[in-house]
Design an enzyme around this catalytic site. Structure first.
Site, PDB file in Angstrom:
ATOM      1  N   GLN A 183      54.342 -49.340 -12.627  1.00  0.00           N
ATOM      2  CA  GLN A 183      53.591 -49.808 -11.464  1.00  0.00           C
ATOM      3  C   GLN A 183      54.382 -49.586 -10.187  1.00  0.00           C
ATOM      4  OE1 GLN A 183      49.827 -50.650 -10.910  1.00  0.00           O
ATOM      5  NE2 GLN A 183      50.800 -50.734 -12.901  1.00  0.00           N
TER       6      GLN A 183
ATOM      7  N   HIS B   6       1.810 -70.200   4.001  1.00  0.00           N
ATOM      8  CA  HIS B   6       2.228 -69.960   2.624  1.00  0.00           C
ATOM      9  C   HIS B   6       1.321 -70.725   1.653  1.00  0.00           C
ATOM     10  CE1 HIS B   6       5.787 -68.339   4.512  1.00  0.00           C
ATOM     11  NE2 HIS B   6       6.373 -68.087   3.350  1.00  0.00           N
TER      12      HIS B   6
ATOM     13  N   GLU C 296      45.691 -57.216  -9.865  1.00  0.00           N
ATOM     14  CA  GLU C 296      44.894 -56.023 -10.170  1.00  0.00           C
ATOM     15  C   GLU C 296      44.976 -55.731 -11.670  1.00  0.00           C
ATOM     16  OE1 GLU C 296      44.817 -51.264  -8.940  1.00  0.00           O
ATOM     17  OE2 GLU C 296      46.628 -52.465  -8.644  1.00  0.00           O
ATOM     18  N   HIS C 297      46.190 -55.641 -12.179  1.00  0.00           N
ATOM     19  CA  HIS C 297      46.428 -55.414 -13.607  1.00  0.00           C
ATOM     20  C   HIS C 297      47.159 -56.622 -14.182  1.00  0.00           C
ATOM     21  CE1 HIS C 297      46.669 -51.292 -11.736  1.00  0.00           C
ATOM     22  NE2 HIS C 297      45.729 -51.078 -12.645  1.00  0.00           N
TER      23      HIS C 297
ATOM     24  N   ASP D 121      44.545 -46.469 -16.650  1.00  0.00           N
ATOM     25  CA  ASP D 121      44.582 -45.566 -15.496  1.00  0.00           C
ATOM     26  C   ASP D 121      43.968 -44.202 -15.808  1.00  0.00           C
ATOM     27  OD1 ASP D 121      45.812 -47.386 -13.845  1.00  0.00           O
ATOM     28  OD2 ASP D 121      47.832 -46.607 -14.155  1.00  0.00           O
TER      29      ASP D 121
ATOM     30  N   HIS E 295      54.163 -46.244  -8.050  1.00  0.00           N
ATOM     31  CA  HIS E 295      52.983 -45.941  -7.236  1.00  0.00           C
ATOM     32  C   HIS E 295      53.314 -45.896  -5.749  1.00  0.00           C
ATOM     33  CE1 HIS E 295      49.313 -45.728  -9.628  1.00  0.00           C
ATOM     34  NE2 HIS E 295      49.826 -46.617 -10.445  1.00  0.00           N
TER      35      HIS E 295
END
Length: 432
Positions: free
Chosen positions: A258, A419, A326-327, A360, A261
């Site tokens: 990770q 209505h 996220e993960h 991924d 990245h």
């Protein structure tokens, strides 16, 4: 990589981690708005000027759209194993997303009253694909295939040119495999503007998805009043929960995966064992030296790398739900049991043999996921992002009678006599 106690984490670090997704775009928002306005007013001319200014590539209008011949040539620049890998990943992504589709459903809420929803795809979708060193053909698959599965007829991709003036061949191949109709050689905020409002060459689309740098993110937010966008994306992140049964080498490699990245990425380990934490810290330092993106990894680990020794798994779950990563990886003796307590995460990876890298690339899950804590309220990209639903209702005479009194009463309660009349008049007609 910093190692801290649970108390220190809670008192000094947790707030910063929980609020990591807050982005200050004020310093670039004016510049982004100027680019968007320029593209709206000057179309292709603005795209060509910004391509020369930001990418150092001089193009003509005829070169903005990638020719079919160039896409076919791209196949020759990849190895057969690379093409096969893209096709295998695409097949798994399509299989996963086909399970998400539901064309129509209905039910009877009262005798003679049928209600339901029909699903219709968006007409067009634009995918932004970063270029240059940050070219990710897998992201093209992840963005375009769910749209294609959902039934979107027109899918276009915009990506900036590389130093040679062309788009990465792997990206072109991935786009064709994913069912993309058209590819345009334009990047940055100007590409977002082009897809949002259209130019002489680039078509306007209904929704824009895909990752990008801070200028792309700012542009997507700016045009979101006129075109739909996906959730804003920030730096990648992983949170790992372990007990003493986890594998030290596996954990270290997952944290580093990770970290490579982005220097702004987050890699956090929550473990119940101090000895295990020390072993992972040592292994991270050892494995780090063998990675090709060493500078990025070291910067990321120094800034966002954390090992927290928690009291127990329950406390780790509490932190995970607060952070909403996220993960989320769960490498414990009973990962499914821990997963049952997880409320907030973009995607969860269970057990020692489920690295995030599978999500991924190849397992079929979508890797376009909410970051920065947005997993508390957003889901990962899916076919649902490329469809809209239309509610429908049909009443028989019996259904009308079953709903009449309730509807008239509520309409009059709110002061809407029209209505109420629209309901009661149908009864009067049948009485005459």
């Amino acid at each position: 990589m910093r190692m801290v106690t649970s108390q220190e984490f809670r008192e000094r670090i947790l707030d910063r981690v929980v609020n990591r997704g807050k982005m200050d775009l004020s310093s670039i928002s004016l510049a982004v708005r100027k680019i968007i306005t320029d593209v709206m007013e000057n179309g292709d001319g603005a795209l060509l000027r910004y391509t020369e200014k930001f990418d150092n590539i001089r193009l003509t209008r005829s070169k903005l759209k990638v020719a079919k011949k160039e896409i076919k040539e791209a196949y020759k620049k990849l190895e057969r194993s690379q093409i096969n890998a893209l096709k295998k990943a695409a097949m798994n992504i399509a299989r996963f997303h086909k399970k998400q589709t539901k064309d129509m459903w209905s039910l009877e809420t009262a005798k003679g009253v049928t209600v339901g929803q029909a699903t219709r795809p968006l007409s067009s979708v634009g995918v932004y694909a970063p270029g240059g060193k940050a070219s990710y053909p897998s992201s093209v698959l992840m963005c375009a295939i769910p749209a294609q599965v959902a039934g979107v007829k027109k899918i276009v991709v915009c990506s900036p040119p590389g130093t040679d003036g062309n788009i990465n061949p792997a990206l072109l191949v991935a786009a064709e495999i994913a069912g993309v109709n058209e590819i345009y050689l334009v990047g940055g905020a100007q590409a977002i503007a082009a897809m949002a409002y259209g130019t002489e060459t680039v078509p306007k689309v209904d929704k824009i998805v895909g990752p990008g740098n801070v200028f792309v993110t700012a542009a997507k937010l700016e045009v979101s009043k006129d075109v739909a966008i996906d959730v804003p994306a920030g730096p990648s992140e992983v949170l790992i929960i372990t007990d003493e049964t986890a594998n030290v080498s596996f954990i270290a490699s997952d944290l580093l995966a990770q970290a490579e990245h982005d220097p702004q990425a987050w890699a956090i380990l929550l473990t119940i064992s101090k000895d295990f934490a020390l072993a992972v810290k040592e292994e991270v330092c050892k494995q780090m030296e063998s990675l090709s993106r060493t500078e990025t990894v070291k910067a990321s680990i120094q800034r966002g790398g954390l090992i927290v020794v928690v009291k127990n798994i329950e406390e780790a779950v509490e932190y995970a739900n607060l952070i909403a990563p996220e993960h989320l990886q769960i490498q414990t003796k009973t990962p499914r049991k821990v997963f049952s307590k997880i409320q907030n995460a973009g995607a969860v990876f269970l057990g020692n043999y489920s690295p995030v890298a599978f999500g991924d690339y190849s397992a079929g899950l979508n890797h376009v996921l909410p970051t920065g804590g947005y997993a508390k309220v957003y889901s990962g990209l899916s076919t649902r992002d490329f469809v809209k639903t239309i509610n429908f209702m049909q009443c028989s005479r019996q259904g009308y009678l079953n709903l009449k009194r309730t509807t008239v009463t509520l309409a009059k309660l709110e002061g809407f006599d029209g209505h109420a009349r629209s309901v009661s008049i149908r009864g009067e007609e049948n009485e005459n």
